[in-house]
Structures are given as C-alpha cells and as structure tokens.
Design an enzyme around this catalytic site. Sequence first.
Site, PDB file in Angstrom:
ATOM      1  N   TRP A 161      -6.472  48.798  -1.764  1.00  0.00           N
ATOM      2  CA  TRP A 161      -6.599  47.332  -1.836  1.00  0.00           C
ATOM      3  C   TRP A 161      -6.329  46.871  -3.266  1.00  0.00           C
ATOM      4  CZ3 TRP A 161      -9.917  50.373   1.072  1.00  0.00           C
ATOM      5  CH2 TRP A 161      -9.846  50.155   2.453  1.00  0.00           C
ATOM      6  N   HIS A 182     -10.135  41.952   1.894  1.00  0.00           N
ATOM      7  CA  HIS A 182     -10.176  42.040   3.360  1.00  0.00           C
ATOM      8  C   HIS A 182     -11.421  41.303   3.864  1.00  0.00           C
ATOM      9  CE1 HIS A 182     -12.258  46.288   2.833  1.00  0.00           C
ATOM     10  NE2 HIS A 182     -12.694  45.396   1.991  1.00  0.00           N
ATOM     11  N   ARG A 208      -4.422  39.790  -2.130  1.00  0.00           N
ATOM     12  CA  ARG A 208      -4.124  41.104  -2.724  1.00  0.00           C
ATOM     13  C   ARG A 208      -3.059  40.957  -3.794  1.00  0.00           C
ATOM     14  NH1 ARG A 208      -4.319  45.334   2.428  1.00  0.00           N
ATOM     15  NH2 ARG A 208      -6.320  44.552   3.179  1.00  0.00           N
ATOM     16  N   GLN A 222      -7.070  37.528   7.815  1.00  0.00           N
ATOM     17  CA  GLN A 222      -7.480  38.652   8.652  1.00  0.00           C
ATOM     18  C   GLN A 222      -8.520  38.132   9.646  1.00  0.00           C
ATOM     19  OE1 GLN A 222      -8.960  42.043   6.403  1.00  0.00           O
ATOM     20  NE2 GLN A 222      -6.884  42.837   6.102  1.00  0.00           N
ATOM     21  N   VAL A 265     -15.180  53.848   8.161  1.00  0.00           N
ATOM     22  CA  VAL A 265     -15.212  54.221   9.595  1.00  0.00           C
ATOM     23  C   VAL A 265     -15.045  55.732   9.747  1.00  0.00           C
ATOM     24  CG1 VAL A 265     -14.408  52.049  10.614  1.00  0.00           C
ATOM     25  CG2 VAL A 265     -12.738  53.681   9.756  1.00  0.00           C
ATOM     26  N   ALA A 319     -15.539  48.653  14.612  1.00  0.00           N
ATOM     27  CA  ALA A 319     -15.091  47.507  13.805  1.00  0.00           C
ATOM     28  C   ALA A 319     -13.572  47.535  13.737  1.00  0.00           C
ATOM     29  CB  ALA A 319     -15.690  47.572  12.410  1.00  0.00           C
TER      30      ALA A 319
END
Length: 351
Positions: A161, A182, A208, A222, A265, A319
Amino acid sequence: MESGTVLETLRSLEEEALRELGTLEDIDSLETWRVAYLGRRGKLTTILRSVGSLSPDLRRSVGAAGNQVKTLLEEEQARRSDEIEELEVRRRSSLRAIDVTLPGRPLPQGRLHPTTQILREICSSFTAMGFQIVEGPEVEWDKYNFEMLNIPRDHPARDMWNSLWIDQQDADGRLSMLMRTHTSPMQARIMEQTKPPIRLIVPGKCYRYEATDATHEWHFYQVEGLAVDEGITLANLKGTLYEFARRIFGPDRKVRFRCDYFPFVEPGVDMSVDCFACRGEGCRLCADTGWLEIMGAGMVHPKVLAGVGYDPEVYTGFAFGMGPERIAMLKYGIDDIRLFYGNDLRFLRQF
Ligand code: YSA
C-alpha cells in the site's frame, strides 16, 4: 401690424405644428421638428421675437398668446417623445417575439456519476443479503490502517500500500496519520466497538501514492465487507461473493478465486471476473491474463480477532475489499479507469 393677423398666424402655426407632430415616429425627426418650431431660429421663436416691435397693447395680447402656444408645443413634444419611446420598445420586443407554438428547450439535467451508480448497486446487492452499511474516516491513524490489521511497523507488507502520509508525528517522531489506503481499517474500528454477529459493508474513498494507468488511479473507491459470527467458514465467503457477482454481472459471467496474501486474513484470496474486452483471450486491459481482479478477500486472521478482544476459538469471520470502479469497467465496458475522474462530459453523459 394688427393683433388679429398675428393671432391668426399663431393659431395656424399651432395647428400646423401639432399636425406634423402627430406624424413623427422616431426621436431624430422629433428633434428636427423642435428645431423648426421652437429652436433659436424656429417659426414660433421668430414670431415671439417680433413682439418687441409691437405697440404696448398688442405686445401684451400677442405675447401672452405666443407664450401659451409655446407651452402647449413643449408639452405636446414631451408627450410625443414618450409615445415614440414606447413604440421603439414595442418594435424591439416584437423582433424577439416568442413563438408559443415552438416546443420548449430541454433544461440540462444532472445525473449520478457512474461511480455513485455502481456504489449504489453494490450496496443494495449486499443489503438484500442482510448486510448493513457503515462509513468511516478518509484520514486514518497508522494504528487502524496497518497495525491492528497485523501489519506492524517495518513489516514488508506495508509496501503493498503506497501511502500518502500526513505531517503528524507520534511520541517516537514517526509519521502516524495517513490518507487511508484501503477501507479495511474500518474492520478494526467496528470490531473494537461491537460484539458479533457482524454483517456489514463499508463504501468509501481511498488514496495511494501510485502511478496511474488503465486500471490504477491514485484515488479510488473501495467497498469493504465484514461478517463475523460463530461458525462462519470460507464456504460462506464464496457463497456470498458468487451471489454478489451473479447480481451485478448476471449468471453468464465467469468468476475466479485464487490464493492471495493479505496479512489480516488466513487464508487469503483474490476474486477476478473474465475480461469484458477480450472475453478471456488476453489483452492490454487485463495484462494478457484474460481476468480482471476486482477484490481481495479471506478469513479474518485470528490475530486480528484477538486484537479487538474476540476469542478466535469462538468466533470466525470473512472479509473482502473490492474496487467499484473496476466493477463498473467490467459491467459497462470502460477500458480506462482514468475516465472516471477526468471530468469529461462526453464520457459522463453516457451513464
Ligand atoms: C483483502 C482482504 C480482506 O479481508 C479485506 C479486504 C481486502 C482488500 C485489501 N484491503 C486491499 O486493499 N486489497 S487491494 O490492494 O488488492 O485492493 C482491493 C481492490 O481495490 C482491488 O482488487 C481493486 O479492485 C481496487 N484497487 C486497488 N488499487 C487500486 C484499485 N482500484 C483503482 N485504482 C487503484 N490504484
């Protein structure tokens, strides 16, 4: 000279002047008229000047009659001047007369930006599946954008990122605030404040520090999704996202999941849809892969759950974070993301 003759001359002069005055139709001829009768060498002025040579009796009566005519002519001239002006106004407005039989001109109508349209579509496809909508701040703390998402300082995953930092330092003199890269920080913010079950989506803008190209903007939207409860599995994630893709793209569009890495995740996946431009053959837009990536997703990492005080042995969750502009590109056949924010009405009017 006899007074009767002078008075008669005055009367016929008055008649002549008034008759002529009635025929005048513009300001220029009115001025010519004034000079002819009331000017320094005008007909009436000449008579009035000659009054001085008359006997005292005649002077009084002719002088009084002459002044009456002068006052009358001046008043009539002013009245005619107003009439002529009114005529002019009417003449001018008749040139611009409105044709009431013409159809009305359509008023320019605004419309929703294509990003707003697709955001609404995405949101309603999830609210129909029982998700709630929440929004969050665009300027975010490092803590939520990275640390609580299992991306500590100096972790190489931060390179995924490219961040725009705010000039705001913490006690250690390190930058601590940024434009969110994000919408995932809202996962931590929400879980910190709520107890499961959670089913919500977070639409919002992200920033970004990156070079733009056909599929990358430096500011874009997003839509984050988060579901946490007892017994949630990867099958629930796939089922939800398949249903979402079916609602947005219809039943014929191909969808692909692949393994991907996101520190927050475990396991992580990305979801792609077959490229609309080449129908999977490979082209410039899809970098010859035949697929366009629309989101990252996965099962919420046990460390993230523990970080907000949830017991990862009891609760699990999935997610995802998707790019609405990329989804609009696939849905409407737009081949360059930079068109969205170029403010070109030729593009925007098509939606
Ligand atoms: C992953 C796992 C989760 O459990 C939850 C969320 C995520 C997504 C993660 N936060 C993320 O930002 N992943 S990403 O960098 O791959 O971006 C997600 C989507 O945003 C991309 O698939 C793409 O559709 C869009 N996107 C990313 N950078 C973009 C962009 N859209 C336009 N311009 C850019 N520069």
